[in-house]
Design a protein around this motif. Structure first.
Motif, PDB file in Angstrom:
ATOM      1  N   MET A  46      26.021  -9.948  -1.136  1.00 61.34           N
ATOM      2  CA  MET A  46      24.655  -9.418  -0.402  1.00 61.34           C
ATOM      3  C   MET A  46      23.934  -8.324  -1.212  1.00 61.34           C
ATOM      4  O   MET A  46      24.507  -7.568  -1.391  1.00 61.34           O
ATOM      5  N   GLU A  47      22.742  -8.687  -1.567  1.00 62.53           N
ATOM      6  CA  GLU A  47      21.732  -7.657  -2.261  1.00 62.53           C
ATOM      7  C   GLU A  47      21.124  -6.833  -1.251  1.00 62.53           C
ATOM      8  O   GLU A  47      20.416  -7.292  -0.302  1.00 62.53           O
ATOM      9  N   ILE A  48      21.063  -5.483  -1.352  1.00 63.22           N
ATOM     10  CA  ILE A  48      20.410  -4.737  -0.414  1.00 63.22           C
ATOM     11  C   ILE A  48      19.295  -3.967  -1.224  1.00 63.22           C
ATOM     12  O   ILE A  48      19.190  -3.463  -2.246  1.00 63.22           O
ATOM     13  N   SER A  49      17.796  -4.224  -0.567  1.00 65.36           N
ATOM     14  CA  SER A  49      16.654  -3.599  -1.133  1.00 65.36           C
ATOM     15  C   SER A  49      16.283  -2.432  -0.303  1.00 65.36           C
ATOM     16  O   SER A  49      16.117  -2.434   0.942  1.00 65.36           O
ATOM     17  N   ILE A  50      15.768  -1.599  -1.000  1.00 59.61           N
ATOM     18  CA  ILE A  50      15.071  -0.409  -0.287  1.00 59.61           C
ATOM     19  C   ILE A  50      13.598  -0.373  -0.461  1.00 59.61           C
ATOM     20  O   ILE A  50      13.039  -0.620  -1.531  1.00 59.61           O
ATOM     21  N   VAL A  51      13.073  -0.144   0.666  1.00 60.10           N
ATOM     22  CA  VAL A  51      11.811  -0.174   0.672  1.00 60.10           C
ATOM     23  C   VAL A  51      11.120   1.212   0.696  1.00 60.10           C
ATOM     24  O   VAL A  51      11.552   1.921   1.875  1.00 60.10           O
ATOM     25  N   THR A  52      10.229   1.438  -0.236  1.00 60.09           N
ATOM     26  CA  THR A  52       9.670   2.940  -0.282  1.00 60.09           C
ATOM     27  C   THR A  52       8.296   2.976   0.320  1.00 60.09           C
ATOM     28  O   THR A  52       7.695   2.184   0.748  1.00 60.09           O
ATOM     29  N   LYS A  53       7.871   4.417   0.494  1.00 62.29           N
ATOM     30  CA  LYS A  53       6.710   4.458   1.059  1.00 62.29           C
ATOM     31  C   LYS A  53       5.479   3.821   0.126  1.00 62.29           C
ATOM     32  O   LYS A  53       4.333   3.399   0.571  1.00 62.29           O
ATOM     33  N   GLU A  54       5.862   4.026  -1.054  1.00 62.71           N
ATOM     34  CA  GLU A  54       4.739   3.422  -1.929  1.00 62.71           C
ATOM     35  C   GLU A  54       5.049   2.003  -1.968  1.00 62.71           C
ATOM     36  O   GLU A  54       3.671   1.247  -2.031  1.00 62.71           O
ATOM     37  N   ASP A  55       5.876   1.375  -1.823  1.00 55.98           N
ATOM     38  CA  ASP A  55       6.041  -0.013  -1.470  1.00 55.98           C
ATOM     39  C   ASP A  55       5.126  -0.351  -0.355  1.00 55.98           C
ATOM     40  O   ASP A  55       4.019  -1.563  -0.451  1.00 55.98           O
ATOM     41  N   LEU A  56       5.254   0.038   0.917  1.00 56.97           N
ATOM     42  CA  LEU A  56       4.437  -0.041   1.888  1.00 56.97           C
ATOM     43  C   LEU A  56       2.924   0.267   1.822  1.00 56.97           C
ATOM     44  O   LEU A  56       2.171  -0.494   2.243  1.00 56.97           O
ATOM     45  N   GLN A  57       2.633   1.278   0.824  1.00 64.40           N
ATOM     46  CA  GLN A  57       1.253   1.749   0.556  1.00 64.40           C
ATOM     47  C   GLN A  57       0.516   0.512  -0.098  1.00 64.40           C
ATOM     48  O   GLN A  57      -0.583   0.119   0.084  1.00 64.40           O
ATOM     49  N   GLN A  58       1.456  -0.327  -1.114  1.00 67.10           N
ATOM     50  CA  GLN A  58       0.795  -0.902  -1.894  1.00 67.10           C
ATOM     51  C   GLN A  58       0.617  -2.402  -1.018  1.00 67.10           C
ATOM     52  O   GLN A  58      -0.274  -3.254  -1.298  1.00 67.10           O
ATOM     53  N   LEU A  59       1.535  -2.472  -0.199  1.00 72.20           N
ATOM     54  CA  LEU A  59       1.315  -3.984   0.773  1.00 72.20           C
ATOM     55  C   LEU A  59       0.228  -3.581   1.627  1.00 72.20           C
ATOM     56  O   LEU A  59      -0.688  -4.524   1.625  1.00 72.20           O
ATOM     57  N   LYS A  60       0.167  -2.341   2.080  1.00 69.17           N
ATOM     58  CA  LYS A  60      -1.152  -2.164   3.008  1.00 69.17           C
ATOM     59  C   LYS A  60      -2.552  -2.425   2.083  1.00 69.17           C
ATOM     60  O   LYS A  60      -3.406  -3.178   2.449  1.00 69.17           O
ATOM     61  N   ASN A  61      -2.496  -1.800   0.779  1.00 68.72           N
ATOM     62  CA  ASN A  61      -3.808  -1.937  -0.043  1.00 68.72           C
ATOM     63  C   ASN A  61      -4.007  -3.454  -0.382  1.00 68.72           C
ATOM     64  O   ASN A  61      -5.141  -3.883  -0.185  1.00 68.72           O
ATOM     65  N   GLU A  62      -2.982  -4.119  -0.513  1.00 67.85           N
ATOM     66  CA  GLU A  62      -3.249  -5.525  -0.769  1.00 67.85           C
ATOM     67  C   GLU A  62      -3.442  -6.559   0.318  1.00 67.85           C
ATOM     68  O   GLU A  62      -4.359  -7.379   0.451  1.00 67.85           O
ATOM     69  N   LEU A  63      -3.040  -5.858   1.582  1.00 69.09           N
ATOM     70  CA  LEU A  63      -3.609  -6.766   2.875  1.00 69.09           C
ATOM     71  C   LEU A  63      -4.963  -6.291   3.084  1.00 69.09           C
ATOM     72  O   LEU A  63      -5.662  -7.300   3.432  1.00 69.09           O
ATOM     73  N   LEU A  64      -5.280  -5.037   2.996  1.00 67.53           N
ATOM     74  CA  LEU A  64      -6.665  -4.986   3.218  1.00 67.53           C
ATOM     75  C   LEU A  64      -7.613  -5.590   2.209  1.00 67.53           C
ATOM     76  O   LEU A  64      -8.835  -5.847   2.813  1.00 67.53           O
ATOM     77  N   GLU A  65      -7.286  -5.654   0.939  1.00 70.69           N
ATOM     78  CA  GLU A  65      -8.374  -6.215   0.012  1.00 70.69           C
ATOM     79  C   GLU A  65      -8.452  -7.779   0.649  1.00 70.69           C
ATOM     80  O   GLU A  65      -9.312  -8.224   0.246  1.00 70.69           O
ATOM     81  N   GLU A  66      -7.300  -8.527   1.080  1.00 69.70           N
ATOM     82  CA  GLU A  66      -7.210  -9.889   1.262  1.00 69.70           C
ATOM     83  C   GLU A  66      -8.222 -10.017   2.377  1.00 69.70           C
ATOM     84  O   GLU A  66      -8.961 -10.694   2.680  1.00 69.70           O
ATOM     85  N   ILE A  67      -8.134  -8.938   3.435  1.00 70.57           N
ATOM     86  CA  ILE A  67      -8.838  -9.188   4.890  1.00 70.57           C
ATOM     87  C   ILE A  67     -10.364  -8.743   4.360  1.00 70.57           C
ATOM     88  O   ILE A  67     -11.346  -9.550   4.944  1.00 70.57           O
ATOM     89  N   LYS A  68     -10.756  -7.885   3.477  1.00 71.69           N
ATOM     90  CA  LYS A  68     -12.010  -7.744   3.067  1.00 71.69           C
ATOM     91  C   LYS A  68     -12.793  -9.110   2.531  1.00 71.69           C
ATOM     92  O   LYS A  68     -13.955  -9.394   2.752  1.00 71.69           O
ATOM     93  N   THR A  69     -11.857  -9.629   1.509  1.00 83.33           N
ATOM     94  CA  THR A  69     -12.348 -10.721   0.905  1.00 83.33           C
ATOM     95  C   THR A  69     -12.682 -11.847   1.777  1.00 83.33           C
ATOM     96  O   THR A  69     -13.610 -12.708   1.880  1.00 83.33           O
ATOM     97  N   LEU A  70     -11.723 -12.023   3.009  1.00 82.69           N
ATOM     98  CA  LEU A  70     -11.942 -12.976   4.062  1.00 82.69           C
ATOM     99  C   LEU A  70     -13.240 -12.739   4.746  1.00 82.69           C
ATOM    100  O   LEU A  70     -14.029 -13.563   4.965  1.00 82.69           O
ATOM    101  N   LEU A  71     -13.401 -11.570   5.173  1.00 83.39           N
ATOM    102  CA  LEU A  71     -14.519 -11.094   5.844  1.00 83.39           C
ATOM    103  C   LEU A  71     -15.776 -11.436   5.171  1.00 83.39           C
ATOM    104  O   LEU A  71     -16.798 -11.870   5.843  1.00 83.39           O
TER     105      LEU A  71
END
Length: 87
Positions: free
Chosen positions: A1-26
């Motif tokens: 079993m492989e363990i992945s560590i999620v960092t603050k930077e990973d979460l920030q990048q995910l947040k930015n990608e989601l915000l860009e997708e929402i802006k595009t949809l709107l």
């Protein structure tokens, strides 16, 4: 079993990608304007009362189509009305 560590930077990048997708949809949603609007939608769009809308109909400033008991207004006609008021 492989363990992945999620960092603050990973979460920030995910947040930015989601915000860009929402802006595009709107933006896509805002670009798709209905061709025909009901009286209530026109009043909201122009921020006018029912009486003012009636006056615009009576004096011929804004054309309309009646289907059954419902009045419909062309979005293009509303744009023309607004652009003629600017001159």
């Amino acid at each position: 079993m492989e363990i992945s560590i999620v960092t603050k930077e990973d979460l920030q990048q995910l947040k930015n990608e989601l915000l860009e997708e929402i802006k595009t949809l709107l933006e896509k949603e805002n670009r798709t304007q209905k061709e025909w609007l009901r009286s209530s939608e026109v009043r909201t769009l122009l921020n006018i009362s029912a009486g003012t809308l009636q006056t615009l109909r009576i004096n011929g400033s804004l054309s309309y189509t009646k289907v059954g008991g419902t009045l419909y207004y062309s979005y293009k006609d509303i744009q023309k009305l607004l652009s003629s008021d600017k001159k």
